[in-house]
Design a protein around this motif. Structure first.
Motif, short mmCIF file in Angstrom:
data_model
loop_
_atom_site.label_atom_id
_atom_site.label_comp_id
_atom_site.label_asym_id
_atom_site.label_seq_id
_atom_site.Cartn_x
_atom_site.Cartn_y
_atom_site.Cartn_z
N LEU A 73 0.74 -1.14 0.12
CA LEU A 73 -0.04 -0.03 -0.09
C LEU A 73 0.84 1.31 0.04
O LEU A 73 0.49 2.24 -0.56
CB LEU A 73 -0.87 0.07 1.24
CG LEU A 73 -2.11 -1.03 0.98
CD1 LEU A 73 -2.79 -0.81 2.65
CD2 LEU A 73 -3.19 -0.56 0.10
N ILE A 74 2.04 1.24 0.61
CA ILE A 74 2.77 2.31 0.58
C ILE A 74 3.59 2.51 -0.87
O ILE A 74 3.61 3.82 -1.33
CB ILE A 74 4.09 2.02 1.67
CG1 ILE A 74 3.37 2.09 3.09
CG2 ILE A 74 5.03 3.16 1.55
CD1 ILE A 74 4.43 1.72 4.13
N LYS A 75 3.44 1.51 -1.43
CA LYS A 75 4.11 1.68 -3.04
C LYS A 75 3.08 2.32 -3.77
O LYS A 75 3.35 3.08 -4.72
CB LYS A 75 4.62 0.31 -3.52
CG LYS A 75 5.82 -0.37 -2.81
CD LYS A 75 6.23 -1.52 -3.42
CE LYS A 75 7.39 -2.45 -2.69
NZ LYS A 75 7.63 -3.61 -3.19
N LEU A 76 1.64 1.66 -3.70
CA LEU A 76 0.55 2.37 -4.30
C LEU A 76 0.64 3.87 -4.03
O LEU A 76 0.32 4.66 -4.85
CB LEU A 76 -0.47 1.65 -3.73
CG LEU A 76 -1.77 2.09 -4.27
CD1 LEU A 76 -1.95 1.93 -5.95
CD2 LEU A 76 -3.08 1.36 -3.78
N GLN A 77 0.53 4.16 -2.63
CA GLN A 77 0.51 5.70 -2.28
C GLN A 77 1.59 6.44 -2.93
O GLN A 77 1.25 7.45 -3.54
CB GLN A 77 0.80 5.72 -0.73
CG GLN A 77 1.00 7.14 -0.30
CD GLN A 77 1.46 7.17 1.31
OE1 GLN A 77 0.39 7.27 2.16
NE2 GLN A 77 2.67 6.95 1.31
N ASP A 78 2.88 6.00 -3.06
CA ASP A 78 3.97 6.67 -3.43
C ASP A 78 3.84 6.93 -5.20
O ASP A 78 3.89 8.06 -5.68
CB ASP A 78 5.28 5.96 -3.31
CG ASP A 78 5.77 6.01 -1.94
OD1 ASP A 78 5.07 7.09 -1.17
OD2 ASP A 78 6.79 5.36 -1.59
N TRP A 79 3.09 5.78 -5.65
CA TRP A 79 2.92 5.85 -7.08
C TRP A 79 1.78 6.79 -7.49
O TRP A 79 1.69 7.60 -8.56
CB TRP A 79 2.39 4.43 -7.80
CG TRP A 79 1.98 4.50 -9.04
CD1 TRP A 79 2.59 4.30 -10.19
CD2 TRP A 79 0.58 4.33 -9.52
NE1 TRP A 79 1.89 4.30 -11.18
CE2 TRP A 79 0.46 4.25 -10.83
CE3 TRP A 79 -0.52 4.26 -8.66
CZ2 TRP A 79 -0.60 4.16 -11.70
CZ3 TRP A 79 -1.79 4.25 -9.52
CH2 TRP A 79 -1.70 4.32 -10.79
N VAL A 80 0.74 6.88 -6.62
CA VAL A 80 -0.44 7.82 -6.86
C VAL A 80 0.12 9.40 -6.79
O VAL A 80 -0.17 10.04 -7.55
CB VAL A 80 -1.42 7.49 -5.74
CG1 VAL A 80 -2.45 8.78 -5.81
CG2 VAL A 80 -2.26 6.49 -6.04
N VAL A 81 0.80 9.47 -5.83
CA VAL A 81 1.50 10.85 -5.55
C VAL A 81 2.56 11.07 -6.79
O VAL A 81 2.31 12.28 -7.33
CB VAL A 81 2.36 11.07 -4.38
CG1 VAL A 81 3.05 12.21 -4.13
CG2 VAL A 81 1.52 10.74 -3.21
N HIS A 82 3.41 10.28 -7.29
CA HIS A 82 4.23 10.58 -8.33
C HIS A 82 3.69 10.63 -9.41
O HIS A 82 3.88 11.50 -10.49
CB HIS A 82 5.21 9.42 -8.47
CG HIS A 82 6.26 9.53 -9.65
ND1 HIS A 82 7.35 10.17 -9.46
CD2 HIS A 82 6.47 8.76 -10.60
CE1 HIS A 82 7.96 10.13 -10.48
NE2 HIS A 82 7.50 9.32 -11.46
N SER A 83 2.46 9.73 -9.97
CA SER A 83 1.63 9.96 -11.42
C SER A 83 0.50 10.99 -11.24
O SER A 83 0.00 11.17 -12.43
CB SER A 83 1.35 8.50 -11.36
OG SER A 83 0.35 8.14 -10.55
N GLY A 84 0.14 11.71 -10.05
CA GLY A 84 -0.80 12.47 -10.04
C GLY A 84 -2.24 11.63 -10.01
O GLY A 84 -3.14 12.73 -10.49
N GLU A 85 -2.30 10.40 -9.86
CA GLU A 85 -3.64 9.83 -9.94
C GLU A 85 -4.47 10.20 -8.96
O GLU A 85 -4.28 10.70 -7.89
CB GLU A 85 -3.25 8.21 -9.92
CG GLU A 85 -2.63 7.71 -10.90
CD GLU A 85 -3.28 7.34 -12.17
OE1 GLU A 85 -4.88 7.43 -12.04
OE2 GLU A 85 -2.88 7.07 -12.91
N LYS A 86 -5.98 10.33 -9.29
CA LYS A 86 -7.04 10.29 -8.13
C LYS A 86 -7.53 9.18 -8.02
O LYS A 86 -8.08 8.36 -9.00
CB LYS A 86 -7.88 11.58 -8.81
CG LYS A 86 -7.03 12.65 -9.05
CD LYS A 86 -8.25 13.92 -9.87
CE LYS A 86 -8.00 13.52 -11.40
NZ LYS A 86 -8.87 14.44 -11.85
N VAL A 87 -7.73 8.69 -6.66
CA VAL A 87 -8.44 7.49 -6.46
C VAL A 87 -9.45 7.77 -5.31
O VAL A 87 -9.43 8.29 -4.41
CB VAL A 87 -7.41 6.41 -5.81
CG1 VAL A 87 -8.08 5.26 -5.24
CG2 VAL A 87 -6.45 6.26 -6.75
#
Length: 312
Positions: A73-87
């Motif tokens: 989940l931490i990796k997912l969080q970092d990816w969301v921040v890095h890619s600017g995704e909205k979840v």
């Protein structure tokens, strides 16, 4: 020549190892504290509960799997921040189905500036006069954010309908509107995930009995919750129509069997992770700068009454 007051590097490393070990023990203690919420029961209710369930996942295995998933989940969080995704992740289900428990485990080790939980109270008189979805819109994520809805706009298809807070015209309008509303969210770039936590009639009764007999959990029971026991079948019919009319390709429903809390949490988190093409993101290795020592500096002595009393 005056000696350097700073500690040696070997002392630093030894101290860091001791501190890290203590931190890991604290983390495990925190996990146990959270799990104790399921164990503080009267002996009679505990006996009935365990007889109805049988053995669950052994606690050491559960913690190992939970920590592994939380690391992902931490990796997912970092990816969301890095890619600017909205979840957006929606958690729905009957009262006591386990929504809050899984939300707690998802957010436990994540950055609250990135991952936030939204649990709205009953609408005010002003909000009742607004477009139904209006009070949810301000809580939608910006780029690089994850929002977990502990109940959502689906209140209208469930509690509001069953308890008579919305009439049939309002419910019908909701069912007409919600698919297009969710398609609009998806078109705007939001990744929308919807979970329904499913428990049996007998399981809900046991969990309500646990809350009634556990003073640490009685706050979770409201008069509305107790009425939901009376209207079990009405909720079932409402849920079935909700699935039939809102299970769209752009935002399908996922049902989590919730009678076993530990398995439900692990299965939900594991499934959530499979829905995103996340990967490790580039990051700079953190370097701790050297402490600057000033021989002229003396730490001020503060008045004792400023300190919190050390009772423990």
């Amino acid at each position: 020549m005056p000696q350097d007051p700073s500690p040696s590097r070997s002392d630093d490393l030894s101290g860091a190892e001791d501190w890290l070990e203590a931190e890991l023990r604290d983390e495990l203690d925190e996990d146990y504290e959270i799990e104790l919420e399921d164990a503080v029961l009267s002996m009679k209710i505990r006996e009935i509960y365990h007889k109805a369930h049988g053995p669950s996942i052994p606690r050491p295995q559960y913690f190992r799997d939970l920590l592994r998933l939380q690391a992902e989940l931490i990796k997912l969080q970092d990816w969301v921040v890095h890619s600017g995704e909205k979840v957006v992740v929606i958690f729905e289900g009957r009262d006591s189905a386990g929504k809050g428990g899984v939300i707690k485990r998802i957010s436990q080790r994540l950055n609250p500036r990135v991952v936030r939980t939204v649990a709205l109270p009953a609408p005010s008189e002003r909000e009742k006069s607004q477009w139904y979805f209006q009070r949810y819109v301000p809580h939608l994520p910006a780029g690089g954010e994850i929002v977990l809805f502990d109940r959502s706009w689906y209140n209208r298809a469930g509690v509001e309908r069953v308890m008579g807070f919305a009439d049939e015209d309002q419910v019908s309008q909701f069912f007409d509107d919600v698919p297009e509303f969710e398609r609009m969210l998806v078109r705007s770039g939001i990744r929308l995930v919807k979970y329904w936590f499913s428990i049996t009639d007998e399981e809900q009764q046991l969990r309500f009995l646990m809350r009634i007999h556990d003073p640490l959990k009685q706050w979770k029971l409201s008069p509305m919750d107790l009425q939901s026991r009376v209207k079990w079948e009405s909720y079932t019919k409402a849920k079935e129509e909700m699935f039939a009319r809102t299970n769209i390709p752009e935002a399908p429903w996922y049902i989590v069997p919730g009678n076993d809390k530990k398995r439900a949490r692990l299965n939900c988190i594991d499934h959530l992770l499979t829905l995103f093409p996340y990967a490790d993101v580039p990051s700079e290795e953190a370097q701790l700068p050297e402490r600057v020592y000033n021989s002229d500096y003396e730490r001020a002595v503060l008045p004792p009454d400023l300190y919190v009393p050390s009772k423990y």
